[in-house]
Motif scaffolding. Structure first.
Motif, PDB file in Angstrom:
ATOM      1  N   CYS A  29       4.760  22.896 -46.716  1.00 25.98           N
ATOM      2  CA  CYS A  29       4.964  23.839 -47.828  1.00 25.98           C
ATOM      3  C   CYS A  29       3.857  23.702 -48.868  1.00 25.98           C
ATOM      4  CB  CYS A  29       6.318  23.602 -48.492  1.00 25.98           C
ATOM      5  SG  CYS A  29       7.731  24.060 -47.463  1.00 25.98           S
ATOM      6  N   GLU A  35       3.314  31.408 -47.511  1.00 25.59           N
ATOM      7  CA  GLU A  35       3.647  31.841 -46.153  1.00 25.59           C
ATOM      8  C   GLU A  35       4.605  30.866 -45.468  1.00 25.59           C
ATOM      9  OE1 GLU A  35       1.280  32.656 -42.029  1.00 25.59           O
ATOM     10  OE2 GLU A  35       0.333  33.350 -43.887  1.00 25.59           O
ATOM     11  N   THR A  36       4.345  29.595 -45.600  1.00 25.31           N
ATOM     12  CA  THR A  36       5.193  28.589 -44.963  1.00 25.31           C
ATOM     13  C   THR A  36       6.522  28.463 -45.694  1.00 25.31           C
ATOM     14  OG1 THR A  36       3.244  27.405 -44.202  1.00 25.31           O
ATOM     15  CG2 THR A  36       5.297  26.181 -44.220  1.00 25.31           C
ATOM     16  N   ALA A  38       8.031  30.835 -47.160  1.00 20.79           N
ATOM     17  CA  ALA A  38       8.786  32.016 -46.729  1.00 20.79           C
ATOM     18  C   ALA A  38       9.493  31.749 -45.399  1.00 20.79           C
ATOM     19  CB  ALA A  38       7.869  33.221 -46.616  1.00 20.79           C
ATOM     20  N   LYS A  39       8.844  31.011 -44.482  1.00 22.62           N
ATOM     21  CA  LYS A  39       9.484  30.658 -43.205  1.00 22.62           C
ATOM     22  C   LYS A  39      10.725  29.811 -43.446  1.00 22.62           C
ATOM     23  CE  LYS A  39       5.272  30.589 -40.406  1.00 22.62           C
ATOM     24  NZ  LYS A  39       4.365  29.729 -39.641  1.00 22.62           N
ATOM     25  N   VAL A  41      12.544  29.744 -46.145  1.00 24.14           N
ATOM     26  CA  VAL A  41      13.549  30.615 -46.757  1.00 24.14           C
ATOM     27  C   VAL A  41      14.232  31.464 -45.686  1.00 24.14           C
ATOM     28  CG1 VAL A  41      13.879  32.573 -48.328  1.00 24.14           C
ATOM     29  CG2 VAL A  41      12.455  30.637 -49.030  1.00 24.14           C
ATOM     30  N   GLU A  42      13.455  31.989 -44.748  1.00 27.25           N
ATOM     31  CA  GLU A  42      14.015  32.785 -43.645  1.00 27.25           C
ATOM     32  C   GLU A  42      15.003  31.972 -42.816  1.00 27.25           C
ATOM     33  OE1 GLU A  42      10.942  34.505 -41.194  1.00 27.25           O
ATOM     34  OE2 GLU A  42       9.949  35.376 -42.955  1.00 27.25           O
ATOM     35  N   LEU A  43      14.745  30.679 -42.703  1.00 25.88           N
ATOM     36  CA  LEU A  43      15.650  29.796 -41.960  1.00 25.88           C
ATOM     37  C   LEU A  43      16.893  29.433 -42.768  1.00 25.88           C
ATOM     38  CD1 LEU A  43      12.995  27.421 -40.369  1.00 25.88           C
ATOM     39  CD2 LEU A  43      14.410  29.110 -39.174  1.00 25.88           C
ATOM     40  N   GLY A  44      16.924  29.845 -44.028  1.00 25.08           N
ATOM     41  CA  GLY A  44      18.080  29.569 -44.886  1.00 25.08           C
ATOM     42  C   GLY A  44      18.038  28.225 -45.578  1.00 25.08           C
ATOM     43  N   GLN A  67       9.902  31.318 -55.859  1.00 28.50           N
ATOM     44  CA  GLN A  67      10.621  32.504 -56.309  1.00 28.50           C
ATOM     45  C   GLN A  67      10.092  33.049 -57.629  1.00 28.50           C
ATOM     46  OE1 GLN A  67      14.562  30.889 -56.066  1.00 28.50           O
ATOM     47  NE2 GLN A  67      14.723  31.313 -53.881  1.00 28.50           N
ATOM     48  N   GLN A 110       7.235  25.051 -38.103  1.00 28.22           N
ATOM     49  CA  GLN A 110       8.538  25.382 -37.508  1.00 28.22           C
ATOM     50  C   GLN A 110       9.191  24.142 -36.901  1.00 28.22           C
ATOM     51  OE1 GLN A 110       9.968  28.634 -37.528  1.00 28.22           O
ATOM     52  NE2 GLN A 110      11.779  27.474 -36.966  1.00 28.22           N
TER      53      GLN A 110
END
Length: 160
Positions: A29, A35-36, A38-39, A41-44, A67, A110
């Motif tokens: 991060c 960008e990372t 955001a990944k 965040v997408e994973l919760g 944020q 990831q």
């Protein structure tokens, strides 16, 4: 009872975790920034997935910075942690430097996020199992209630 604060007897093993995976997830991060993050965040990911209290604080602050849009760098992170009175609680700038240097590339982001999430799920399942066992031993629930408790606890654990 959260999985991070499971009651342990002196003979109990530590809950499943990997400080290396946590540091690496934080490091990606800080190396790649938005960008990372955001990944993640997408994973919760929220920070609760980290076993280490210091790493939970760091990740929560990374998300807060992400944020609100300032660049997420070690210096900005340190300043924000200091302003919040949390810098020393996480081990100071020295620990942040150690975390930021944990990996040289974000190619494995990831993988590290998945590892942190996997260990978190294991801790949540252990906590759910303890609550289920407690209900089984209390003798106050019938079989149907116990099955409903098992389903509810497993669902809660899997939703983190």
């Amino acid at each position: 009872m959260s999985a991070a604060t499971l009651p342990l007897s002196p003979l109990s093993p530590l809950p499943p975790h990997s400080l290396e995976a946590e540091k690496s997830a934080l490091s990606v991060c800080l190396v790649d920034g938005s960008e990372t993050i955001a990944k993640a965040v997408e994973l919760g990911m929220t920070g609760a997935e980290f076993y280490s209290p210091a790493n939970r604080i760091i990740f929560a602050k990374i998300l807060e910075l992400y944020q609100s849009q300032p660049p997420v760098t070690v210096d900005v992170l340190a300043e924000e942690l200091k302003a919040a009175g949390q810098l020393e609680a996480i081990g100071g700038f020295a620990y942040l430097s150690e975390v930021s240097a944990a990996i040289p590339t974000t190619a494995q982001a990831q993988y590290w996020f998945d590892k942190v999430l996997e260990y978190h799920l294991r801790r949540e399942l252990i906590a759910a199992s303890a609550r289920i066992a407690e209900r089984c031993f209390d003798g106050e629930s019938d079989g149907g209630e116990l099955l409903a408790t098992v389903e509810r606890e497993i669902s809660r654990a899997s939703n983190g």
